[in-house]
Design an enzyme around this catalytic site. Structure first.
Site, mmCIF file in Angstrom:
data_model
loop_
_atom_site.group_PDB
_atom_site.id
_atom_site.type_symbol
_atom_site.label_atom_id
_atom_site.label_comp_id
_atom_site.label_asym_id
_atom_site.label_seq_id
_atom_site.Cartn_x
_atom_site.Cartn_y
_atom_site.Cartn_z
ATOM 1 N N ALA A 1 46.013 37.921 31.699
ATOM 2 C CA ALA A 1 44.758 38.080 30.612
ATOM 3 C C ALA A 1 43.906 37.655 31.015
ATOM 4 O O ALA A 1 42.839 38.687 29.657
ATOM 5 C CB ALA A 1 45.895 36.323 30.068
ATOM 6 N N SER A 2 43.495 37.045 32.089
ATOM 7 C CA SER A 2 42.090 37.045 31.854
ATOM 8 C C SER A 2 41.434 37.801 32.144
ATOM 9 O O SER A 2 39.696 38.074 31.849
ATOM 10 C CB SER A 2 41.816 35.804 32.724
ATOM 11 O OG SER A 2 41.825 35.995 34.164
ATOM 12 N N LYS A 3 41.870 38.771 33.180
ATOM 13 C CA LYS A 3 40.912 39.850 33.584
ATOM 14 C C LYS A 3 41.381 41.211 32.049
ATOM 15 O O LYS A 3 40.061 41.212 32.530
ATOM 16 C CB LYS A 3 41.388 40.307 34.591
ATOM 17 C CG LYS A 3 41.677 39.109 35.638
ATOM 18 C CD LYS A 3 40.180 39.874 35.980
ATOM 19 C CE LYS A 3 40.100 38.772 37.606
ATOM 20 N NZ LYS A 3 38.566 38.598 37.644
ATOM 21 N N SER B 1 40.328 43.306 37.731
ATOM 22 C CA SER B 1 41.764 43.848 38.329
ATOM 23 C C SER B 1 42.315 44.957 37.832
ATOM 24 O O SER B 1 42.210 44.917 36.433
ATOM 25 C CB SER B 1 41.997 42.658 38.121
ATOM 26 O OG SER B 1 43.276 42.164 38.677
ATOM 27 N N TYR C 1 46.804 35.243 34.985
ATOM 28 C CA TYR C 1 45.681 35.811 35.500
ATOM 29 C C TYR C 1 45.143 37.018 35.093
ATOM 30 O O TYR C 1 43.826 37.788 34.858
ATOM 31 C CB TYR C 1 46.039 35.840 37.125
ATOM 32 C CG TYR C 1 44.456 36.957 38.004
ATOM 33 C CD1 TYR C 1 43.668 36.429 38.761
ATOM 34 C CD2 TYR C 1 44.932 38.433 38.332
ATOM 35 C CE1 TYR C 1 42.540 36.840 38.965
ATOM 36 C CE2 TYR C 1 43.856 39.502 39.025
ATOM 37 C CZ TYR C 1 42.433 38.306 39.522
ATOM 38 O OH TYR C 1 42.446 39.049 39.975
ATOM 39 N N ASP D 1 28.104 25.901 39.315
ATOM 40 C CA ASP D 1 29.538 26.369 39.223
ATOM 41 C C ASP D 1 29.773 27.303 37.865
ATOM 42 O O ASP D 1 29.173 26.639 36.255
ATOM 43 C CB ASP D 1 30.079 24.509 38.501
ATOM 44 C CG ASP D 1 31.800 24.717 37.849
ATOM 45 O OD1 ASP D 1 32.627 26.322 37.302
ATOM 46 O OD2 ASP D 1 32.981 23.626 38.444
#
Length: 330
Positions: free
Chosen positions: A202-204, A187, A200, A108
């Site tokens: 923001a994380s990319k 992305s 999503y 994980d």
């Protein structure tokens, strides 16, 4: 007074410098296009035969296809994901595609100890690491105002951002020795304002900024970084696997179908994971610092830089289509 003078000088000189810079952008991109089509594929493609590649999120989607692309290039592989049954199937196919050896590591990426373990297992088994492919990802699809408990969305950052950072941290000493490469699957949402994908995206965006900075830091060590920014890909995510508003990973096919139809109405086509993986691996092996697939998304990036209002209007229009799609389905 001194600072005021400096600002006046900057106001005087910065605009013409930027204008000159903009004038060379078009020739620069034409050269890059010519280089990517004619020069790099022939003279500057890395031979992956016998080299060791580790891919996270390798049990499905783009991660699975990345494994097969490296296998076709005769690389030895370490494939990482949580679902061992799927990893075993991917390993079998990878061997059939040409990989001489495949190590399965069930882990994980949100657990720092797991990340340290699978890097150690790689070095213990193969003795080296040449490419680290940070692909593991998780998506959500929710307007921010509908997020009742924003802590439910913390796993997005845990998987998409920290899952890459942990693995990279433990891999760097070994990539230094091999003068290897980090491949990051970001992305286009990292720099385009895709509605309902705020967490999503923001994380990319965090991934892109982190690895752009890390590229500068690691340059003296000989470690290269390729940041891939795919568009809408045919994968488990587009088939409905998302993190729900309740903080549970589930398959919501109806919700995703509505969003996909919205994207299609907005003239944003879906690309196959096989095609995307091939372009990413080709770009990484040719030494590209960035890979955007489809390539025309690069025009959207330039539009965002130079005409942000147009991009804003376009995505506002796409967002407005979603209620229409929902109404149709009801």
């Amino acid at each position: 007074m001194g600072q005021l003078l400096i600002h006046k000088l900057l106001n005087l000189f910065v605009p013409p410098i930027i204008f000159i810079f903009l004038c060379i952008i078009v020739p620069h991109y034409l050269f890059k296009l010519l280089n990517s089509i004619l020069i790099k594929p022939i003279f500057f493609t890395e031979d992956m035969t016998g080299k060791v590649v580790l891919v996270t999120g390798a049990s499905s989607g783009v991660g699975e296809q990345l494994v097969y692309e490296y296998a076709r290039r005769k690389a030895r592989l370490v494939i990482v994901a949580r679902r061992k049954n799927l990893l075993d199937e991917v390993a079998k196919k990878a061997r059939r595609f040409g990989s001489p050896d495949v190590l399965v590591a069930c882990a994980d990426v949100t657990k720092v100890d797991d990340c340290e373990r699978f890097i150690e297992e790689t070095i213990k088994y193969f003795g080296r690491l040449d490419h680290l492919v940070n692909n593991a990802g998780l998506s959500s699809l929710c307007p921010f105002k509908e997020a009742k408990n924003i802590l439910n969305f913390a796993p997005i950052m845990d998987v998409n951002f920290w899952g890459s950072i942990y693995a990279t941290h433990f891999a760097i000493p070994h990539l230094q020795k091999s003068k290897g490469r980090i491949v990051v699957i970001a992305s286009v949402t990292g720099w385009l304002p895709a509605p309902r994908l705020s967490f999503y995206a923001a994380s990319k965006a965090a991934l892109i900024n982190f690895y752009d900075t890390l590229r500068v830091e690691l340059q003296p060590d000989g470690i290269k970084i390729t940041i891939a920014s795919p568009g809408v890909i045919d994968s488990e995510m587009t088939q409905g696997k998302i993190l729900s508003k309740e903080g549970v990973v589930k398959v919501d096919k109806e919700l995703m179908d509505g969003m996909i139809e919205t994207f299609l109405l907005g003239m944003i086509p879906i690309i196959s994971s096989e095609s995307c993986a091939k372009k990413i691996v080709n770009g990484a092996c040719q030494g590209d610092t960035s890979v955007t697939d489809p390539a025309y998304y690069g025009a959207f990036y330039l539009s965002k830089v130079f005409c942000p209002e147009i991009v804003h209007w376009s995505f506002t229009w796409i967002n407005s289509l979603t209620p229409v799609v929902k109404k149709k389905q009801q």
